[in-house]
Design an enzyme around this catalytic site. Structure first.
Site, PDB file in Angstrom:
ATOM      1  CG  ASP A   7      35.481  38.826  40.444  1.00 37.49           C
ATOM      2  OD1 ASP A   7      35.682  38.917  39.224  1.00 37.49           O
ATOM      3  OD2 ASP A   7      35.857  39.680  41.271  1.00 37.49           O
ATOM      4  CE  LYS A  22      33.533  43.710  36.010  1.00 35.06           C
ATOM      5  NZ  LYS A  22      32.857  44.386  37.151  1.00 35.06           N
ATOM      6  CD  GLN A  43      36.126  46.893  34.412  1.00 31.10           C
ATOM      7  OE1 GLN A  43      35.350  47.116  33.482  1.00 31.10           O
ATOM      8  NE2 GLN A  43      35.713  46.685  35.640  1.00 31.10           N
ATOM      9  NE  ARG A  53      34.435  45.638  43.559  1.00 30.13           N
ATOM     10  CZ  ARG A  53      34.778  45.496  42.262  1.00 30.13           C
ATOM     11  NH1 ARG A  53      36.045  45.532  41.899  1.00 30.13           N
ATOM     12  NH2 ARG A  53      33.851  45.314  41.349  1.00 30.13           N
ATOM     13  NE  ARG A  58      39.826  46.018  37.420  1.00 28.90           N
ATOM     14  CZ  ARG A  58      40.480  45.182  36.641  1.00 28.90           C
ATOM     15  NH1 ARG A  58      41.770  45.368  36.383  1.00 28.90           N
ATOM     16  NH2 ARG A  58      39.897  44.126  36.111  1.00 28.90           N
ATOM     17  N   GLY A  59      39.978  43.663  40.192  1.00 22.10           N
ATOM     18  CA  GLY A  59      40.440  42.341  39.773  1.00 22.10           C
ATOM     19  C   GLY A  59      40.627  41.498  41.023  1.00 22.10           C
ATOM     20  CB  ALA A  60      39.171  38.235  42.042  1.00 24.89           C
TER      21      ALA A  60
HETATM   22  O1  MRU Z   1      35.017  44.898  38.764  1.00 24.68           O
HETATM   23  P1  MRU Z   1      36.371  44.346  38.498  1.00 24.68           P
HETATM   24  O2  MRU Z   1      37.148  45.132  37.495  1.00 24.68           O
HETATM   25  O3  MRU Z   1      37.140  44.086  39.775  1.00 24.68           O
HETATM   26  O4  MRU Z   1      36.087  42.913  37.841  1.00 24.68           O
HETATM   27  C1  MRU Z   1      37.172  42.120  37.471  1.00 24.68           C
HETATM   28  C2  MRU Z   1      36.782  40.841  36.846  1.00 24.68           C
HETATM   29  O5  MRU Z   1      35.621  40.529  36.693  1.00 24.68           O
HETATM   30  C3  MRU Z   1      37.881  39.890  36.483  1.00 24.68           C
HETATM   31  O6  MRU Z   1      37.527  39.116  35.373  1.00 24.68           O
HETATM   32  C4  MRU Z   1      38.158  38.945  37.670  1.00 24.68           C
HETATM   33  O7  MRU Z   1      38.292  39.661  38.858  1.00 24.68           O
HETATM   34  C5  MRU Z   1      39.380  38.151  37.451  1.00 24.68           C
HETATM   35  S1  MRU Z   1      40.831  39.159  37.415  1.00 24.68           S
HETATM   36  C6  MRU Z   1      42.168  38.148  37.195  1.00 24.68           C
END
Ligand code: MRU
Length: 351
Positions: A237, A248, A196, A93, A50-52
């Site tokens: 994201d 998030k 997270q 996603r 996860r994480g963009a």
């Molecule tokens: O649902 P997630 O854990 O994928 O959400 C992640 C976030 O919201 C992060 O802040 C975002 O993707 C940036 S990660 C460098």
């Protein structure tokens, strides 16, 4: 890998993709080996990764896996049949635009004629991965340059090595700021419902020896009121053309509380997170996740049976609440549509 960056979430090894299963952290460190695009799409959907930016890098390797199978099945028609895999990956996603950005880069390579397509695709995925880490290091320097006097910072979710190709976006700025002696402590929101912050950000920071204090998401405003927090630093994201930021769930109320308490608000994201085709935050697709994520904890029901749940995974922070947007191309202070257009047209001279 440096001292302040010890883990990799996405690894290409011996012709397969290995993903660190982030659902099991911090208790268990287990890499899952994936060999098909369908497995990759499922892993993204189910939060193994996860994480963009990490999702973008993962999807790029997913295309390499898909191409290998399609090409082996039909050397002439693989370019047509791989469309199905690309669509599957794109739908995994909806909010993280880095996913579609990476797929578009891979599509351009698929369209090339001549040469060795399989080698070219792997080289492109590895370039996306490498460039992400290099961009994070650059953002780390640029963001740390804004911090000013030594103090504490607050962050939300996980934006570190686990959420990216490596090093991190907001957490990269924090790593860089700590190394420069500008950050004395990091406050991390636990980040319900996936935790997270508690599971991943705290884990990364503890490993780096950076002092971290966890707080319940609802405690952030009270912490700011007490004083001593100099910046709230978060990732993104998707960023709209006017600078509105999807991140998030919980980021928006952090930004509101930060403005009220005079705490500055920094967003750190590569330009691949900017979606110039989306005019403002109202048009950003927000992923809704299963009610069970709120109604249960660790597999146990915690909510009253019969209650419904509203579980958007992201919210939108208006650009007006953002003091600084840090990208690898430069810093945009108080972003708006005009400054964003200039950033996207620039080659990295800074704004
Ligand atoms: O649902 P997630 O854990 O994928 O959400 C992640 C976030 O919201 C992060 O802040 C975002 O993707 C940036 S990660 C460098």
């Amino acid at each position: 890998m440096s001292h302040h960056d010890r883990v990799r979430a996405v690894v290409w090894r011996e012709d397969a993709l290995e993903l660190l299963d982030q659902r099991l952290l911090p208790g268990t460190m287990c890499y899952r080996r994936l060999t098909t695009a369908a497995e990759v799409a499922q892993a993204i959907r189910e939060m193994v990764v996860r994480g963009a930016p990490a999702i973008g890098v993962t999807a790029a390797y997913g295309v390499v896996l898909a191409a290998r199978i399609r090409h082996a099945n039909d050397t002439n028609r693989w370019r047509a049949s791989i469309e199905e895999d690309l669509a599957l990956l794109a739908a995994a996603r909806p909010t993280a635009v880095n996913l579609c950005w990476a797929l578009r880069r891979m599509e351009r390579v698929i369209a090339e004629r001549g040469g060795e397509p399989m080698e070219r695709l792997l080289a492109e995925a590895q370039a996306i991965h490498r460039e992400d880490i290099a961009g994070n290091r650059r953002m780390g320097q640029l963001g740390a340059g804004l911090l000013g006097e030594r103090g504490a910072v607050l962050t939300h979710c996980n934006t570190g090595s686990l959420a990216t190709g490596g090093y991190g976006t907001a957490l990269g700025v924090i790593r860089s700021g700590y190394e420069a002696g500008l950050i004395e402590r990091v406050y991390a929101d636990e980040t319900r419902p996936w935790l997270q912050g508690a599971r991943l950000t705290a884990w990364e920071l503890v490993q780096d020896g950076i002092p971290v204090t966890l707080l319940a998401d609802g405690a952030a405003a009270a912490l700011m009121r007490r004083g001593g927090i100099r910046w709230a630093i978060v990732g993104a994201d998707r960023i709209a053309a006017n600078g509105d930021v999807a991140n998030k769930i919980g980021t928006y109320h952090l930004a509101v509380a930060a403005r009220y308490h005079g705490v500055r608000f920094m967003v750190v994201a590569p330009v691949s997170t900017v979606d110039i085709d989306i005019p403002d935050g109202t048009a950003i697709p927000i992923e809704q996740r299963a009610a069970e994520e709120l109604l249960t904890l660790g597999g146990q029901t915690v909510a009253a049976v019969g209650a419904d749940a509203w579980n958007p995974s992201f919210d939108v922070t208006p650009a007006a609440l953002v003091d600084a947007l840090v990208t690898e191309r430069g810093v945009v202070l108080a972003p708006d549509a005009e400054k964003m257009a200039r950033l996207m047209a620039s080659r990295g001279e800074g704004q």
